[in-house]
Design an enzyme around this catalytic site. Sequence first.
Site, short mmCIF file in Angstrom:
data_model
loop_
_atom_site.label_atom_id
_atom_site.label_comp_id
_atom_site.label_asym_id
_atom_site.label_seq_id
_atom_site.Cartn_x
_atom_site.Cartn_y
_atom_site.Cartn_z
N GLU A 105 -13.81 3.81 45.65
CA GLU A 105 -15.24 3.48 45.60
C GLU A 105 -16.05 4.68 45.12
OE1 GLU A 105 -15.31 1.90 49.70
OE2 GLU A 105 -16.09 0.05 48.81
N GLU A 125 -7.89 -1.75 52.03
CA GLU A 125 -8.67 -2.08 53.22
C GLU A 125 -8.18 -3.34 53.93
OE1 GLU A 125 -9.89 -0.75 50.55
OE2 GLU A 125 -11.66 0.47 50.95
C1 3H9 Z 1 -11.81 2.70 53.60
O1 3H9 Z 1 -11.68 3.53 52.76
C2 3H9 Z 1 -13.08 1.93 53.84
C3 3H9 Z 1 -14.01 2.05 52.68
O2 3H9 Z 1 -13.98 0.84 51.92
C4 3H9 Z 1 -15.46 2.29 52.97
C5 3H9 Z 1 -16.03 2.17 54.31
C6 3H9 Z 1 -17.54 2.18 54.41
N1 3H9 Z 1 -7.98 8.35 57.40
O3 3H9 Z 1 0.70 7.99 55.56
P1 3H9 Z 1 1.00 9.43 55.69
C7 3H9 Z 1 -3.33 10.49 57.85
S1 3H9 Z 1 -10.53 2.32 54.64
C8 3H9 Z 1 -7.50 9.15 58.34
O4 3H9 Z 1 2.04 9.85 56.67
P2 3H9 Z 1 1.99 9.48 52.99
C9 3H9 Z 1 -2.16 9.80 58.50
O5 3H9 Z 1 -2.52 9.24 59.74
C10 3H9 Z 1 -9.22 3.42 54.16
N2 3H9 Z 1 -6.24 9.63 58.35
O6 3H9 Z 1 1.31 10.12 54.28
C11 3H9 Z 1 -1.19 10.95 58.64
O7 3H9 Z 1 -1.59 11.71 59.78
P3 3H9 Z 1 -0.49 12.42 60.69
C12 3H9 Z 1 -8.57 2.99 52.92
C13 3H9 Z 1 -5.45 9.27 57.35
O8 3H9 Z 1 2.08 10.59 52.01
C14 3H9 Z 1 -1.45 11.78 57.39
O9 3H9 Z 1 -2.75 11.41 56.95
N3 3H9 Z 1 -7.40 3.84 52.68
C15 3H9 Z 1 -5.88 8.42 56.33
O10 3H9 Z 1 3.22 8.75 53.37
C16 3H9 Z 1 -0.46 11.54 56.28
O11 3H9 Z 1 -0.37 10.13 56.04
C17 3H9 Z 1 -6.22 3.57 53.22
O12 3H9 Z 1 -6.04 2.59 53.90
C18 3H9 Z 1 -7.21 7.96 56.37
N4 3H9 Z 1 -7.71 7.15 55.41
O13 3H9 Z 1 0.98 8.39 52.47
C19 3H9 Z 1 -5.12 4.54 52.88
N5 3H9 Z 1 -4.85 8.22 55.47
O14 3H9 Z 1 0.17 13.41 59.79
C20 3H9 Z 1 -4.36 4.91 54.13
C21 3H9 Z 1 -3.83 8.93 55.94
O15 3H9 Z 1 -1.30 12.98 61.81
N6 3H9 Z 1 -3.35 5.91 53.90
N7 3H9 Z 1 -4.17 9.57 57.07
O16 3H9 Z 1 0.44 11.31 61.12
C22 3H9 Z 1 -2.20 5.64 53.30
O17 3H9 Z 1 -1.91 4.56 52.85
C23 3H9 Z 1 -1.20 6.77 53.22
O18 3H9 Z 1 -1.55 7.70 54.22
C24 3H9 Z 1 -1.17 7.49 51.86
C25 3H9 Z 1 -0.26 8.76 51.98
C26 3H9 Z 1 -0.59 6.56 50.80
C27 3H9 Z 1 -2.53 7.97 51.44
#
Ligand code: 3H9
Length: 689
Positions: A105, A125
């Site tokens: 976004e 999301e």
């Molecule tokens: C959104 O954006 C809403 C919007 O439309 C607007 C709203 C108004 N936040 O997965 P990993 C942490 S909704 C906080 O093991 P990888 C995760 O918990 C969001 N923390 O790594 C972990 O912590 P820990 C839309 C986050 O390399 C660490 O980062 N986005 C977030 O296997 C490493 O993560 C998503 O849904 C976050 N957004 O994969 C994407 N993301 O080390 C969600 C990650 O303490 N994330 N963490 O366990 C993912 O899909 C994967 O983390 C990603 C990396 C592919 C990015």
Amino acid sequence: MGQVLNVRQQGAIAILEIDNPPVNALSHAVRAALVEALDSVDRDPAIDAAIITCAGRTFVAGSDIREFGKPRQPPLLSDVIDRLDAMSKPVVAALFGTTLGGGLELALGCHHRIAAPATRLGFPEVKLGLIPGAGGTQRLPRAVGPETALTMIVTGEPIMAEAAFAHGLVDELADGDLQEAVIALAQRVAKRGAPRRLRDDAAKLAANGDERARFDATAQALTKRARGLKAPHACVDAVRSALDLPFDEGLEHERAIFRELVAGDQSKAQRYIFFAERAAAKGPGLDAKPRPVERVAIIGAGTMGHGIAVAFADAGLAVTLIETDEDTLQRGLEAVAAIYAGAAKRGQLTPGEAENRRTRIRGVVGLREAADADLMVEAVFEDFDLKRDVLAELATLTRPDAVLATNTSYLDVDALASATDRPAAILGMHFFSPANVMRLVEIVRGAKSAPDVLATAIAIARRLGKVPAVVGNGHGFVGNRMLRQRSAAAEQVLLAGALPHEVDAAMEAFGFPMGPFAVADLAGLDIGWRMRKAQGLKAPIADALCEAGRFGQKSGKGYYSYASGSRTPERDAGVEAIVVEASRRAGITRRALSGDEIVERLLFPMINEGARILEERIAARASDIDVIWVNGYGWPVWRGGPIYYADAIGLASIRDKLVAMAEASDDESLMPAPLLVRLAEEGRTFHSL
Ligand code: 3H9
């Protein structure tokens, strides 16, 4: 808190670099710093254009999910993007890594986008029970057209940079150095005057009647399997408003939907599962450095073995698939070929890619062929002596640093390991069928499994795109041990008065994709029958079905009957007669059971077993059980898993119902587990442990 935004200048270009590890999530500090930096870019006469980029491994991967459910702290992401809309100078986004959710976004709010070729762009999301909430549902259709936008937003699946370029989501691909390319782009656009804003660009939206009909058909196809989930429908609603409403009204509509979903139970449960999945492979002794794995050998080309081989080949690994004789091997390889032919036919893979993956699997006869593998997964028939002998032989054949995993659903991993001379190299990797599809892998920690052996299995499971959950060694580990309680309860519910289709309908209404009897027919009834016989156990109805040659779908009949070549269960009067007769023999007067009663009678004994599993430390934490049931057994993610569900209902109420069930059926095993009783008395939840 350290500095989350580094601002520097190169000539007349300002570079705003977000630095918020690990994934540059848009936490409050980042949003505030961005607004401030954009203000000063606009004010500074020495600056002609700005770049938004990131430090570390990825462009922004989304909003900070940890902030959801807490009071919102301005500036919100939508304020940051409003600020971009109001800029008098162009801002270029330099994308790499995983540009997701709020990150995409933010990029769509910028005036130009350039991406490194390996970038993945998407709106995940929906997987958190949400819709994009900062303009994504309005700007993406303007960038790529309504249908592509709809598909991306409803599925939550990211696309690669090249596809993003083809659809017009990014303006350029950076073949060489991204930083150099983005500076060059910023210098070029700085000369063009007023920034180009997606909010003003409706060219791709002009939907004629045909396009509108296609949009509706796509929406219907994409939400067909949404089963109780609100978010996929909400995504359609929001994207449709991009077609129906002026931009600002569309934005307002999107925000209202987002606010409702983010405060709702479904998204709360899905966010809980997001963090639970990441926790399930963490804990003491699990952070060793994984051993490198490039060559993999899978022993056994049956249903599990060839499915596991496909999972590895899909992840780009070279696989040696080993059988004891040519015929069995050929059958396994044919099954592999059929999986890839199906994927190509459905358009999931190009024919070329399907062929690439298929040829990564080399079939051979003889265990010796495993000698040079870094990791072996033994997936032979579920028989202790057979598995023990195979593992013992592998241990003598393979390199001392090789990891040996046994894919077992029930067997004692320590007993298997102790029959070899290398117990430290051995652990369980319990895959779920179909192994190339199901996301869960129970990583069974043996008493002697070395820390780096465990770490290797966890890392490889992640590389396969799976969700690893570490469990202790105990009959049926976590998932199947609880499943057994559900199966026993399902049999009791039939005896009490329900029919198979009523039980399945109740569980499907709860949110499972299939009811337990339809699942049993799919898996085959003979395995359980054989296991019961070996253990001297009885299940009058299930046993009677097997005695009548009803083994499930593979024999065309089980709890249901199946027309030739069909997988659709049909009620069968013969089965219903067997059920009624079994009740009569047990001296039970049959009565009608409500859907709610069926659900409670199936789920509460399972939750009770979960309490025992926690008490015995077979699962390290309550949330691990939820991860296992959501990813391995079809538990509806929006209900957060059985333990989350139990906590939501209240443990005292479950305790009381279990006591009543135990008394009514005179079955001691249904009495509430000590841990459940203690927590209920203390007014606590499982998650408080
Ligand atoms: C959104 O954006 C809403 C919007 O439309 C607007 C709203 C108004 N936040 O997965 P990993 C942490 S909704 C906080 O093991 P990888 C995760 O918990 C969001 N923390 O790594 C972990 O912590 P820990 C839309 C986050 O390399 C660490 O980062 N986005 C977030 O296997 C490493 O993560 C998503 O849904 C976050 N957004 O994969 C994407 N993301 O080390 C969600 C990650 O303490 N994330 N963490 O366990 C993912 O899909 C994967 O983390 C990603 C990396 C592919 C990015």
